[in-house]
Design a protein around this motif. Structure first.
Motif, PDB file in Angstrom:
ATOM      1  N   GLN A  57       0.830  -1.217   0.000  1.00 54.83           N
ATOM      2  CA  GLN A  57       0.000   0.000   0.000  1.00 54.83           C
ATOM      3  C   GLN A  57       0.862   1.264   0.000  1.00 54.83           C
ATOM      4  O   GLN A  57       0.502   2.262  -0.618  1.00 54.83           O
ATOM      5  CB  GLN A  57      -0.917  -0.001   1.233  1.00 54.83           C
ATOM      6  N   LEU A  58       1.982   1.219   0.683  1.00 57.91           N
ATOM      7  CA  LEU A  58       2.865   2.391   0.758  1.00 57.91           C
ATOM      8  C   LEU A  58       3.726   2.559  -0.483  1.00 57.91           C
ATOM      9  O   LEU A  58       4.459   3.546  -0.604  1.00 57.91           O
ATOM     10  CB  LEU A  58       3.769   2.278   1.995  1.00 57.91           C
ATOM     11  N   GLY A  59       3.685   1.586  -1.391  1.00 53.72           N
ATOM     12  CA  GLY A  59       4.470   1.679  -2.623  1.00 53.72           C
ATOM     13  C   GLY A  59       5.904   1.238  -2.454  1.00 53.72           C
ATOM     14  O   GLY A  59       6.742   1.507  -3.332  1.00 53.72           O
ATOM     15  N   LEU A  60       6.225   0.550  -1.350  1.00 53.86           N
ATOM     16  CA  LEU A  60       7.611   0.147  -1.098  1.00 53.86           C
ATOM     17  C   LEU A  60       8.020  -1.065  -1.905  1.00 53.86           C
ATOM     18  O   LEU A  60       9.207  -1.411  -1.951  1.00 53.86           O
ATOM     19  CB  LEU A  60       7.799  -0.137   0.398  1.00 53.86           C
ATOM     20  N   THR A  61       7.043  -1.738  -2.543  1.00 51.78           N
ATOM     21  CA  THR A  61       7.371  -2.917  -3.350  1.00 51.78           C
ATOM     22  C   THR A  61       7.594  -2.558  -4.815  1.00 51.78           C
ATOM     23  O   THR A  61       7.953  -3.430  -5.606  1.00 51.78           O
ATOM     24  CB  THR A  61       6.236  -3.960  -3.245  1.00 51.78           C
ATOM     25  N   GLN A  62       7.375  -1.306  -5.175  1.00 51.18           N
ATOM     26  CA  GLN A  62       7.616  -0.875  -6.552  1.00 51.18           C
ATOM     27  C   GLN A  62       9.122  -0.844  -6.825  1.00 51.18           C
ATOM     28  O   GLN A  62       9.932  -0.711  -5.906  1.00 51.18           O
ATOM     29  CB  GLN A  62       7.019   0.514  -6.777  1.00 51.18           C
ATOM     30  N   PRO A  63       9.507  -0.957  -8.118  1.00 53.88           N
ATOM     31  CA  PRO A  63      10.937  -0.826  -8.446  1.00 53.88           C
ATOM     32  C   PRO A  63      11.488   0.504  -7.953  1.00 53.88           C
ATOM     33  O   PRO A  63      10.778   1.517  -7.920  1.00 53.88           O
ATOM     34  CB  PRO A  63      10.945  -0.911  -9.976  1.00 53.88           C
ATOM     35  N   LEU A  64      12.766   0.484  -7.609  1.00 52.66           N
ATOM     36  CA  LEU A  64      13.379   1.672  -7.018  1.00 52.66           C
ATOM     37  C   LEU A  64      13.333   2.871  -7.964  1.00 52.66           C
ATOM     38  O   LEU A  64      13.112   4.001  -7.525  1.00 52.66           O
ATOM     39  CB  LEU A  64      14.833   1.358  -6.629  1.00 52.66           C
TER      40      LEU A  64
END
Length: 348
Positions: A57-64
């Motif tokens: 949900q926080l977007g921490l799993t998106q590519p850097l």
């Protein structure tokens, strides 16, 4: 090259500096040990389904690179996101708007105290070398520089809290009633027209705000005050012994004109970087001073955000600090051109 063209050139050159500094800040925070999901749920929830769901949900799993692109766009447009931990859901812009005025108020008075005490003392000592006044000012400058901010802050809070028993004067009740450790009440500046419409009440609130910030400002400005005193003294001593000063004396230039037109102006040149370096004090020193005096400004907000892992708030405040430092350097270059036109923009 005109002065304003030189100024515009410095502003343009500052853009890649801000870009590089912001990129490094993003990488340090994003790749560092801060784990926002663990800070929100608690360390015992690491590895649970809720933990991984929150990271998504926080977007921490998106590519850097996607996180970096989104981050840089938000910084450029000043859409700084929302707090995750300190005040969940609150816009970072709103938090900065609440906390920044207290830091600005603290910084304003710490700079004024350093300027109004440090520079006159340094110039007096330089113009009167090897006198009692010179020794007294020089000793004071060394003492002020030797005292760490956090140590001086704790000592001052202790002395002011027990001022009645120690000195026979109650600091909290002196002139207007305030507390030693408290954030300044700056509500009067939300409606500045009251300074004219109801001057009695409004200016009393300003006086209260000044008294509330005075101990912290004295501590924060003490190191800079000692530096300005020492460097000002050395600069004056070098200038009054220069050949062109001797030549001016031989031509019959009066002592007062010599001091104000030649000594004072040239002695300000080495002081410019010291004065603009006050911005660094606001970033580094204000964290400890605000914490001791409970100022609740940007310094204490940054400390809380870093400890509690509020990633959007930490990185947004780092971006604000980078802008502040770059602006201080641009101001420093511009002041150089005003004091000494030979510096910078005049090319022969």
């Amino acid at each position: 090259m005109s002065r304003w063209r030189y100024f515009a050139q410095r502003v343009v050159l500052a853009v890649p500096v801000v870009f590089l500094g912001t990129t490094v800040a993003f990488l340090i925070v994003r790749l560092g040990p801060i784990d926002p999901a663990a800070a929100i749920l608690g360390a015992q929830q690491i590895g649970s389904p809720e933990y991984y769901q929150l990271r998504e949900q926080l977007g921490l799993t998106q590519p850097l690179w996607e996180q970096y692109t989104d981050f840089m766009w938000r910084m450029v447009t000043f859409q700084l996101g929302r707090s995750w931990v300190i005040s969940p859901g609150t816009r970072v812009n709103d938090l900065i708007a609440v906390y920044a005025p207290r830091t600005i108020w603290l910084g304003l008075w710490s700079v004024l105290i350093a300027l109004c005490i440090g520079i006159p003392l340094g110039f007096y000592a330089g113009l009167n070398p090897n006198t009692f006044g010179d020794y007294f000012a020089s000793f004071g400058g060394i003492v002020w520089r030797a005292m760490p901010n956090f140590w001086l802050a704790v000592i001052l809070v202790t002395l002011l809290s027990q001022s009645q028993s120690l000195f026979g004067i109650d600091w909290e009740g002196l002139w207007v009633s305030t507390q030693v450790v408290t954030p300044p009440d700056l509500s009067v500046f939300a409606e500045p027209t009251t300074l004219v419409t109801t001057p009695g009440e409004a200016w009393l609130q300003v006086a209260v705000a000044v008294k509330q910030i005075a101990p912290a400002a004295l501590v924060l400005g003490s190191a800079s005050m000692g530096n300005e005193m020492r460097i000002g003294r050395t600069a004056v001593l070098e200038i009054i012994n220069a050949d062109y000063i001797e030549a001016a004396r031989a031509k019959g230039v009066s002592g007062r004109r010599l001091v104000w037109k030649h000594v004072f102006r040239n002695a300000l040149i080495p002081l410019v970087p010291i004065i603009t370096a006050e911005a660094f004090l606001l970033v580094g020193g204000s964290v400890l001073v605000e914490t001791v005096f409970a100022i609740n400004g940007l310094g204490s907000l940054f400390f809380q955000a870093a400890v509690q892992g509020d990633l959007p708030l930490v990185i947004s405040l780092m971006y604000i600090f980078i802008l502040l430092l770059v602006a201080a350097n641009i101001l420093q270059d511009f002041l150089y051109t005003l004091i000494d036109p030979r510096v910078g923009y005049e090319r022969r």
